[in-house]
Write a protein that holds these residues in place. Structure first.
Motif, PDB file in Angstrom:
ATOM      1  N   ARG A 117       0.851  -1.183   0.000  1.00 43.56           N
ATOM      2  CA  ARG A 117       0.000   0.000   0.000  1.00 43.56           C
ATOM      3  C   ARG A 117       0.891   1.237   0.000  1.00 43.56           C
ATOM      4  O   ARG A 117       2.108   1.124   0.152  1.00 43.56           O
ATOM      5  N   VAL A 118       0.299   2.403  -0.171  1.00 49.27           N
ATOM      6  CA  VAL A 118       1.090   3.632  -0.263  1.00 49.27           C
ATOM      7  C   VAL A 118       2.035   3.779   0.912  1.00 49.27           C
ATOM      8  O   VAL A 118       3.196   4.155   0.761  1.00 49.27           O
ATOM      9  N   ALA A 119       1.558   3.467   2.119  1.00 54.58           N
ATOM     10  CA  ALA A 119       2.390   3.636   3.311  1.00 54.58           C
ATOM     11  C   ALA A 119       3.632   2.757   3.276  1.00 54.58           C
ATOM     12  O   ALA A 119       4.638   3.067   3.915  1.00 54.58           O
ATOM     13  N   ASP A 120       3.592   1.661   2.498  1.00 59.14           N
ATOM     14  CA  ASP A 120       4.737   0.754   2.422  1.00 59.14           C
ATOM     15  C   ASP A 120       5.815   1.239   1.473  1.00 59.14           C
ATOM     16  O   ASP A 120       6.967   0.795   1.560  1.00 59.14           O
ATOM     17  N   THR A 121       5.446   2.127   0.556  1.00 59.11           N
ATOM     18  CA  THR A 121       6.391   2.527  -0.492  1.00 59.11           C
ATOM     19  C   THR A 121       7.173   3.782  -0.138  1.00 59.11           C
ATOM     20  O   THR A 121       8.140   4.121  -0.812  1.00 59.11           O
ATOM     21  N   ARG A 122       6.732   4.527   0.871  1.00 61.84           N
ATOM     22  CA  ARG A 122       7.447   5.666   1.429  1.00 61.84           C
ATOM     23  C   ARG A 122       7.888   6.666   0.352  1.00 61.84           C
ATOM     24  O   ARG A 122       7.088   7.086  -0.481  1.00 61.84           O
ATOM     25  N   LEU A 123       9.170   7.033   0.318  1.00 60.70           N
ATOM     26  CA  LEU A 123       9.631   8.062  -0.621  1.00 60.70           C
ATOM     27  C   LEU A 123       9.473   7.598  -2.070  1.00 60.70           C
ATOM     28  O   LEU A 123       9.157   8.393  -2.952  1.00 60.70           O
ATOM     29  N   ARG A 124       9.656   6.296  -2.317  1.00 58.19           N
ATOM     30  CA  ARG A 124       9.489   5.776  -3.672  1.00 58.19           C
ATOM     31  C   ARG A 124       8.038   5.932  -4.114  1.00 58.19           C
ATOM     32  O   ARG A 124       7.740   6.177  -5.286  1.00 58.19           O
ATOM     33  N   GLY A 125       7.108   5.766  -3.178  1.00 58.36           N
ATOM     34  CA  GLY A 125       5.704   5.975  -3.501  1.00 58.36           C
ATOM     35  C   GLY A 125       5.411   7.417  -3.864  1.00 58.36           C
ATOM     36  O   GLY A 125       4.653   7.701  -4.789  1.00 58.36           O
ATOM     37  N   LEU A 126       6.030   8.352  -3.134  1.00 61.31           N
ATOM     38  CA  LEU A 126       5.856   9.766  -3.464  1.00 61.31           C
ATOM     39  C   LEU A 126       6.414  10.057  -4.849  1.00 61.31           C
ATOM     40  O   LEU A 126       5.798  10.778  -5.642  1.00 61.31           O
ATOM     41  N   ALA A 127       7.556   9.457  -5.155  1.00 61.03           N
ATOM     42  CA  ALA A 127       8.142   9.659  -6.485  1.00 61.03           C
ATOM     43  C   ALA A 127       7.205   9.146  -7.573  1.00 61.03           C
ATOM     44  O   ALA A 127       7.058   9.770  -8.639  1.00 61.03           O
ATOM     45  N   ALA A 128       6.543   8.020  -7.317  1.00 62.57           N
ATOM     46  CA  ALA A 128       5.608   7.477  -8.306  1.00 62.57           C
ATOM     47  C   ALA A 128       4.420   8.399  -8.507  1.00 62.57           C
ATOM     48  O   ALA A 128       3.956   8.603  -9.631  1.00 62.57           O
ATOM     49  N   MET A 129       3.925   8.992  -7.430  1.00 64.78           N
ATOM     50  CA  MET A 129       2.782   9.893  -7.544  1.00 64.78           C
ATOM     51  C   MET A 129       3.138  11.168  -8.297  1.00 64.78           C
ATOM     52  O   MET A 129       2.293  11.804  -8.915  1.00 64.78           O
ATOM     53  N   LEU A 130       4.430  11.548  -8.244  1.00 56.84           N
ATOM     54  CA  LEU A 130       4.876  12.773  -8.913  1.00 56.84           C
ATOM     55  C   LEU A 130       5.426  12.513 -10.312  1.00 56.84           C
ATOM     56  O   LEU A 130       5.872  13.439 -10.983  1.00 56.84           O
ATOM     57  N   ALA A 131       5.389  11.246 -10.745  1.00 59.38           N
ATOM     58  CA  ALA A 131       6.063  10.867 -11.990  1.00 59.38           C
ATOM     59  C   ALA A 131       5.541  11.634 -13.200  1.00 59.38           C
ATOM     60  O   ALA A 131       6.296  11.927 -14.132  1.00 59.38           O
ATOM     61  N   ASP A 132       4.253  11.958 -13.197  1.00 58.13           N
ATOM     62  CA  ASP A 132       3.665  12.649 -14.345  1.00 58.13           C
ATOM     63  C   ASP A 132       3.787  14.169 -14.256  1.00 58.13           C
ATOM     64  O   ASP A 132       3.363  14.880 -15.166  1.00 58.13           O
ATOM     65  N   ASP A 133       4.346  14.662 -13.165  1.00 51.51           N
ATOM     66  CA  ASP A 133       4.502  16.108 -12.989  1.00 51.51           C
ATOM     67  C   ASP A 133       5.810  16.539 -13.648  1.00 51.51           C
ATOM     68  O   ASP A 133       6.894  16.112 -13.236  1.00 51.51           O
ATOM     69  N   PRO A 134       5.766  17.409 -14.673  1.00 49.72           N
ATOM     70  CA  PRO A 134       6.994  17.822 -15.355  1.00 49.72           C
ATOM     71  C   PRO A 134       7.984  18.522 -14.434  1.00 49.72           C
ATOM     72  O   PRO A 134       9.192  18.511 -14.677  1.00 49.72           O
ATOM     73  N   ARG A 135       7.485  19.123 -13.365  1.00 54.23           N
ATOM     74  CA  ARG A 135       8.392  19.801 -12.426  1.00 54.23           C
ATOM     75  C   ARG A 135       9.254  18.783 -11.687  1.00 54.23           C
ATOM     76  O   ARG A 135      10.436  19.035 -11.425  1.00 54.23           O
ATOM     77  N   ALA A 136       8.672  17.633 -11.367  1.00 49.09           N
ATOM     78  CA  ALA A 136       9.459  16.590 -10.697  1.00 49.09           C
ATOM     79  C   ALA A 136      10.530  16.044 -11.628  1.00 49.09           C
ATOM     80  O   ALA A 136      11.680  15.829 -11.224  1.00 49.09           O
TER      81      ALA A 136
END
Length: 377
Positions: A270-289
């Motif tokens: 779940r999201v809580a298990d992925t920590r910083l990598r999960g945040l990176a995945a959520m931001l993957a489509d953001d051109p700023r990231a």
């Protein structure tokens, strides 16, 4: 008679046994017994050491449909004869016809489930009453909780489009079988890299139910030929189907992140298990990231030895700068390692002992990993 498979298969095997006056066994490609007609013998007598005897004892015939062999019917105590061959051939034909009928029915049901999930994700079915009514007709039980799940599958591409499509069907069959073992129902659809589903949980602990089902899914889908890895991501538990469908995006992100985690254990994440990598995945489509990641790593990405230097940086960060551990992982002598770290520090122009610099570089690597994984799929 002992039935291990569906009732119709058991009836066909039983009829063959009656005609031949001898036991008959239906097995799958892994020699698991699907149906058995003992005909005066015990299951223990017939099946002890079955996997080793299946190919040598008695008379057997492959059972297949559309060029795919999915089972074998065997008369383990029979002597070869024209009559035995004819009866087994007729039984195999009946089993193949049943399989084709079941596949056609399953294909129509799958199309309907795909259509419902697509309509729900596109907001063409905006209310829960409509979603629930359609889902019930497709076998989804009314439940207290609904959980979105995304199953990512790393599978070898077949030699042609037909074999690739067949493997995807087998993956979905494995998923449905696992849910049956877990006594859960779902609406599901095949995706480019696996499948998505909304699972109904009637018990009081939906997370425990999904964890159990996930382990079964990993085991059953993992048995499909060509499957190298199975990753299961779950979204937030919801009380309504429409809300669970909305959570599929999060489940997809989690599944994709787990696929990029080299040390991911085979379980539901779940999201809580992925920590910083999960945040990176959520931001993957953001051109700023993406811009941030490339700016952080530009001195390395533009170099001819980019892969080597990125690997060094990744190992440095994963080992928290422990040079003994880095040298061990990269199989480098200490003097060589010191020289390479000095070069890495000079190229990046940052202090690698600084906590904020390490955090920024680590985040950049994670964002880059997720972006590359998304591109490859």
């Amino acid at each position: 008679m002992t039935g291990h498979g569906d009732r119709r298969s058991t009836e066909i095997v039983g009829s063959a046994a009656e005609l031949l006056s001898t036991p008959v066994v239906l097995e799958d490609s892994a020699h698991h017994v699907l149906a058995l007609a003992e005909h005066g013998h015990t299951a223990a007598e017939l099946l002890t050491g079955w996997a080793g005897r299946a190919r040598t004892d008695g008379v057997g015939l492959a059972v297949g449909a559309d060029g795919v062999v999915f089972a074998r019917i065997v008369a383990p105590l029979a002597e070869p004869s024209a009559r035995v061959s004819t009866v087994l051939e007729r039984a195999a034909q009946a089993l193949a016809l049943r399989e084709m009928i079941e596949r056609d029915r399953a294909a129509l049901e799958q199309q309907a489930q795909h259509g419902l999930l697509d309509d729900l994700r596109s907001a063409r079915v905006p209310d829960e009453a409509g979603a629930s009514a359609r889902a019930r007709t497709l076998g989804l039980r009314v439940a207290r909780y609904y959980v979105p799940v995304s199953v990512g599958v790393d599978i070898e591409v077949g030699s042609d489009e037909i074999s690739t499509r067949r493997r995807k069907v087998q993956v979905h069959d494995g998923f449905r079988h696992a849910l049956g073992l877990a006594r859960l129902t779902a609406i599901s659809t095949v995706t480019g890299s696996g499948l998505n589903a909304v699972i109904a949980c009637t018990g009081s602990d939906p997370n425990a139910a999904i964890d159990k089902a996930g382990r079964l899914v990993i085991a059953e889908v993992g048995r499909v030929r060509g499957v190298r890895a199975v990753h299961v991501g779950a979204g937030p538990v919801a009380g309504r189907i429409v809300d669970a469908v909305a959570g599929l995006t999060e489940a997809e992100h989690v599944s994709a992140v787990v696929a990029a985690m080299s040390s991911g254990a085979p379980r539901v994440y779940r999201v809580a298990d992925t920590r910083l990598r999960g945040l990176a995945a959520m931001l993957a489509d953001d051109p700023r990231a993406s811009a941030f990641a490339r700016a952080e790593l530009r001195p390395l990405l533009a170099a001819p030895d980019a892969a080597e230097m990125i690997d060094l940086l990744r190992t440095f960060l994963e080992a928290a700068g422990n040079k003994t551990e880095i040298a061990r992982r990269l199989h480098l002598s200490r003097p060589t390692l010191y020289a390479r770290i000095a070069e890495l520090r000079e190229r990046l122009g940052v202090d690698l002992d600084d906590g904020e610099s390490r955090a920024s570089l680590h985040a950049a690597l994670l964002i880059l990993d997720v972006a590359r994984m998304s591109t490859s799929t």
